[in-house]
Enzyme design. Structure first.
Site, short mmCIF file in Angstrom:
data_model
loop_
_atom_site.label_atom_id
_atom_site.label_comp_id
_atom_site.label_asym_id
_atom_site.label_seq_id
_atom_site.Cartn_x
_atom_site.Cartn_y
_atom_site.Cartn_z
N ASP A 193 -38.15 64.01 47.76
CA ASP A 193 -39.30 64.90 47.84
C ASP A 193 -39.91 64.80 49.23
O ASP A 193 -40.70 63.91 49.52
CB ASP A 193 -40.34 64.55 46.78
CG ASP A 193 -41.48 65.57 46.71
OD1 ASP A 193 -41.64 66.34 47.68
OD2 ASP A 193 -42.18 65.62 45.69
N HIS A 198 -47.34 64.33 51.50
CA HIS A 198 -47.33 62.91 51.18
C HIS A 198 -47.10 62.02 52.40
O HIS A 198 -46.97 60.80 52.25
CB HIS A 198 -46.24 62.64 50.15
CG HIS A 198 -46.34 63.53 48.95
ND1 HIS A 198 -47.39 63.48 48.07
CD2 HIS A 198 -45.53 64.54 48.51
CE1 HIS A 198 -47.22 64.40 47.12
NE2 HIS A 198 -46.11 65.04 47.37
N ILE A 213 -51.50 62.13 49.95
CA ILE A 213 -51.59 61.63 48.59
C ILE A 213 -50.22 61.14 48.13
O ILE A 213 -49.19 61.49 48.69
CB ILE A 213 -52.11 62.71 47.62
CG1 ILE A 213 -51.13 63.89 47.54
CG2 ILE A 213 -53.50 63.18 48.04
CD1 ILE A 213 -51.52 64.96 46.51
N GLY A 216 -46.86 62.72 42.59
CA GLY A 216 -47.12 62.58 41.16
C GLY A 216 -45.98 61.90 40.44
O GLY A 216 -46.19 61.07 39.54
#
Length: 290
Positions: A193, A198, A213, A216
């Site tokens: 990802d 991120h 962040i 998830g």
């Protein structure tokens, strides 16, 4: 119209070959924090951590299914006929996996991906992207990504189910905390990802965040590892299915607080950011097990 549900649902599945070996699994586990002191009192050479990081004794955490072979290539399903959406309006709303048997340490398999459902939530649409993976010995896993697309509802489709898990009206049976390393998102993204949200502070600011962040699906994997290590005695083969709803964000450097309620055949889980007054991170989370 950006979404033609009937056309999307009628489209032929996309077939592809995927493969992985011990290096992919070790990298994924390291991206979840395996081998670090944040896992209770265990360190890098503890046997219970080496089963995630040492090739001679490797066990595969079932959430590896979310990155096996192609990482987030499942999102290519958003390019299916009948779906034209602005990726800036796309959120990963939830994820579920069903294990048909344990994932091997090394494998070659075929992935069949399709749009399994399209729901009209009014101001948004929810697209369920399903990947079914099988090898020469038969089915391995089924993975469903619930993709939330802002501003694309109102097309007259079914609203779809509302899956909410009521937590027991009692104290949790277990409470575990897992600290997220400052560099953890940088390591986790190597499993597939590559979203700059991120990693790149400037990109994160354009998305409305003070800093990058955590993925998830990294929180998702960390949570399953905590459940397996504590409630399931470290036995990854006991996991039959695992689902969650992404309820909020967490930042590298923060700590996940993982509360567990054990019931017959399943563990209910609630995950929050301990550093921010227990702001929700994962909700409606269930691990089904043998």
């Amino acid at each position: 119209m950006p979404i033609d549900a009937a056309k999307a649902l009628a489209a032929d599945p996309r077939q592809g070959d995927i493969g992985w070996d011990h290096k992919d699994i070790q990298l994924y586990h390291l991206g979840l924090g395996a081998g670090t002191s944040s896992n209770g009192q265990r360190g890098a050479t503890d046997p219970d951590e080496l089963r995630y990081t040492l090739e001679s004794s490797l066990h595969v955490l079932p959430s590896f299914a979310t990155v096996a072979g192609a990482g987030m290539a499942m999102l290519g399903g958003l390019g299916q006929p009948g779906i034209e959406v602005n990726l800036a309006h796309v959120l990963h709303g939830g994820h579920s996996i069903e294990l048909h048997r344990p994932i091997p340490v090394k494998g070659r398999a075929t992935s069949s991906s399709k749009v399994a459902a399209v729901y009209d939530k009014g101001k948004a649409a929810v697209i369920v992207l399903r990947s079914e993976v099988a090898d020469a010995d038969g089915p391995l896993w089924t993975s469903d990504a619930q993709i939330f697309v802002r501003g694309e509802g109102g097309f007259g489709g079914e609203r779809g189910p509302s899956v909410r898990e009521e937590l027991p009206d009692r104290a949790p049976d277990r409470v575990e905390e897992r600290t997220i390393r400052e560099d953890q998102a940088l390591l986790y993204r190597l499993s597939g990802d590559w979203n700059p949200l991120h990693a790149d502070p400037e990109f994160a600011k354009t998305a409305g965040f003070d800093r990058p962040i955590l993925h998830g699906l990294c929180s998702y994997g960390m949570t399953l590892k905590a459940v397996v290590d504590t409630a399931l005695g470290g036995d990854v083969s006991r996991v039959r299915a695992y689902r969650t709803r992404f309820a909020g964000i967490v930042f590298p450097g923060e700590t996940l607080r993982i509360r567990m309620w054990q019931e017959t055949g399943r563990v209910l889980v609630a995950v929050s950011a301990a550093d921010r007054d227990d702001a929700p991170v994962l909700a409606d989370t269930v691990v089904e097990h043998s």
